[in-house]
Design an enzyme around this catalytic site. Structure first.
Site, PDB file in Angstrom:
ATOM      1  N   LYS A  56      12.335  -4.602   7.002  1.00 23.34           N
ATOM      2  CA  LYS A  56      11.483  -5.784   7.097  1.00 23.34           C
ATOM      3  C   LYS A  56      10.697  -5.843   5.799  1.00 23.34           C
ATOM      4  O   LYS A  56       9.836  -5.003   5.534  1.00 23.34           O
ATOM      5  CB  LYS A  56      10.549  -5.717   8.301  1.00 23.34           C
ATOM      6  CG  LYS A  56       9.669  -6.959   8.417  1.00 23.34           C
ATOM      7  CD  LYS A  56       8.683  -6.864   9.576  1.00 23.34           C
ATOM      8  CE  LYS A  56       7.779  -8.099   9.596  1.00 23.34           C
ATOM      9  NZ  LYS A  56       6.734  -8.004  10.657  1.00 23.34           N
ATOM     10  N   TYR A  75       9.607  -0.863   7.394  1.00 27.97           N
ATOM     11  CA  TYR A  75       8.676  -1.984   7.246  1.00 27.97           C
ATOM     12  C   TYR A  75       7.882  -1.756   5.965  1.00 27.97           C
ATOM     13  O   TYR A  75       6.999  -0.907   5.910  1.00 27.97           O
ATOM     14  CB  TYR A  75       7.773  -2.021   8.472  1.00 27.97           C
ATOM     15  CG  TYR A  75       6.836  -3.201   8.597  1.00 27.97           C
ATOM     16  CD1 TYR A  75       6.850  -4.281   7.718  1.00 27.97           C
ATOM     17  CD2 TYR A  75       5.928  -3.238   9.650  1.00 27.97           C
ATOM     18  CE1 TYR A  75       5.984  -5.344   7.872  1.00 27.97           C
ATOM     19  CE2 TYR A  75       5.050  -4.295   9.811  1.00 27.97           C
ATOM     20  CZ  TYR A  75       5.077  -5.345   8.920  1.00 27.97           C
ATOM     21  OH  TYR A  75       4.203  -6.396   9.077  1.00 27.97           O
ATOM     22  N   THR A  98       1.607  -8.320  14.039  1.00 28.34           N
ATOM     23  CA  THR A  98       1.277  -9.467  14.876  1.00 28.34           C
ATOM     24  C   THR A  98       1.040  -9.058  16.323  1.00 28.34           C
ATOM     25  O   THR A  98       0.277  -9.697  17.039  1.00 28.34           O
ATOM     26  CB  THR A  98       2.404 -10.513  14.800  1.00 28.34           C
ATOM     27  OG1 THR A  98       2.656 -10.826  13.430  1.00 28.34           O
ATOM     28  CG2 THR A  98       2.046 -11.787  15.544  1.00 28.34           C
ATOM     29  N   VAL A 157      12.062 -11.699  10.317  1.00 30.56           N
ATOM     30  CA  VAL A 157      11.162 -11.291  11.393  1.00 30.56           C
ATOM     31  C   VAL A 157       9.904 -12.128  11.203  1.00 30.56           C
ATOM     32  O   VAL A 157       9.074 -11.842  10.349  1.00 30.56           O
ATOM     33  CB  VAL A 157      10.828  -9.789  11.340  1.00 30.56           C
ATOM     34  CG1 VAL A 157       9.874  -9.426  12.477  1.00 30.56           C
ATOM     35  CG2 VAL A 157      12.094  -8.944  11.413  1.00 30.56           C
TER      36      VAL A 157
END
Length: 297
Positions: A165, A137, A49, A205
């Site tokens: 994540k 991640y 993002t 998150v």
């Protein structure tokens, strides 16, 4: 730092740009201040993002310094440092530590699609390179490579690999790892905030939280207070906005910045090419879903 020092309510923060395309550090500080003020306990910078593929190493470091100053100890700062190159990832990790990050977000090396032994070696080398805790991640839909559950279980043995994540969309595999390790699991999929938290996850998150941080914080607060039906109601309220923002054909960065701009909030505005801004009809749909969520919360 233990994994829980990251907090429960984390936002994958946008990276604001000026009209001429530069990183807008003043706006980034305003974004951070608003997010923390509305319930975020941690800010994740330079992730998907945050448009990490199109920001420079120097911009990433400047962003950590600026947001850390704005946070002033009120929230954890997790720096995205993952690349497809182990050496570059390690260099970014050292830079993030020097800039003042509290932790690192490390995505699976992408495009080259390394086998699992190479994925494991990459993350171990990274975790050995700094003193910071690492959040893995796992987002195979973007990287092309999964961190397989067996690999994740082995990586959990490293003292600085403390969190995940999770964007793998494999709830069975996630539960297998959670049962076998002490890794703190954060969902990176906004529709799974309550589901993973109820299974013992550490939090989330969130991308959508850039626009409605209080709405997502309310879900985990309600659950922690024992109000499970209310937590479920609050989760369901977020679904229309989440679907438009994350599952309607545009990257979350584009939809978040479009809605923030329409609301007149810091962080709205330009994206970097090859991304392009949302059209008016998309913005109108996002605004209608946002208004409905806020009025119902």
């Amino acid at each position: 730092m233990s994994s829980m020092n990251f907090g429960r309510a984390l936002c994958a923060m946008v990276t604001p740009f000026t009209d001429d395309g530069a990183v807008d550090l003043d706006a980034a500080q305003k974004v951070a201040d608003r997010l923390i003020g509305e319930g975020c306990e941690g800010l994740v910078l330079s992730g998907t993002t945050g448009e990490s593929p199109t920001t420079t190493d120097a911009e990433k470091a400047d962003l950590v310094r600026a947001v850390r100053a704005a946070a002033d100890g009120r929230a954890s700062i997790v720096a995205g440092i993952g690349t497809s190159d182990t050496r570059h990832t390690i260099a970014l990790a050292a830079q993030a530590q020097q800039a003042g990050a509290d932790g690192l977000l490390a995505v699976t090396p992408y495009y080259s699609r390394p086998p699992q032994d190479a994925v494991e070696a990459h993350f171990r080398d990274l975790a050995d390179a700094t003193d910071l805790p690492v959040m893995l991640y796992d987002i195979p839909g973007r990287t092309g490579t999964r961190i397989e559950p067996a690999t994740m279980i082995r990586l959990a043995e490293h003292p600085r690999i403390v969190a995940v994540k999770d964007c793998a969309y494999d709830l069975l595999g996630t539960q297998k790892v959670m049962a076998a390790t002490d890794l703190a699991y954060y969902t990176g999929c906004d529709e799974y905030v309550l589901a993973l938290y109820a299974l013992g996850g550490a939090g989330y998150v969130s991308t959508v939280a850039n626009c409605v941080p209080a709405a997502f914080r309310a879900i985990v607060d309600a659950y922690d207070a024992g109000h499970t039906k209310e937590a479920a109601r609050l989760q369901r309220l977020t679904v229309p906005l989440t679907e438009l923002m994350m599952n309607a054909g545009l990257p979350g960065t584009v939809t978040v910045k479009a809605l923030l701009a329409d609301l007149g909030l810091p962080g709205g505005g330009p994206v970097r090419a090859p991304l392009r801004p949302a059209d008016r009809s998309t913005v109108d749909g996002l605004r209608a879903a946002y208004d409905a969520l806020v009025s119902a919360s």
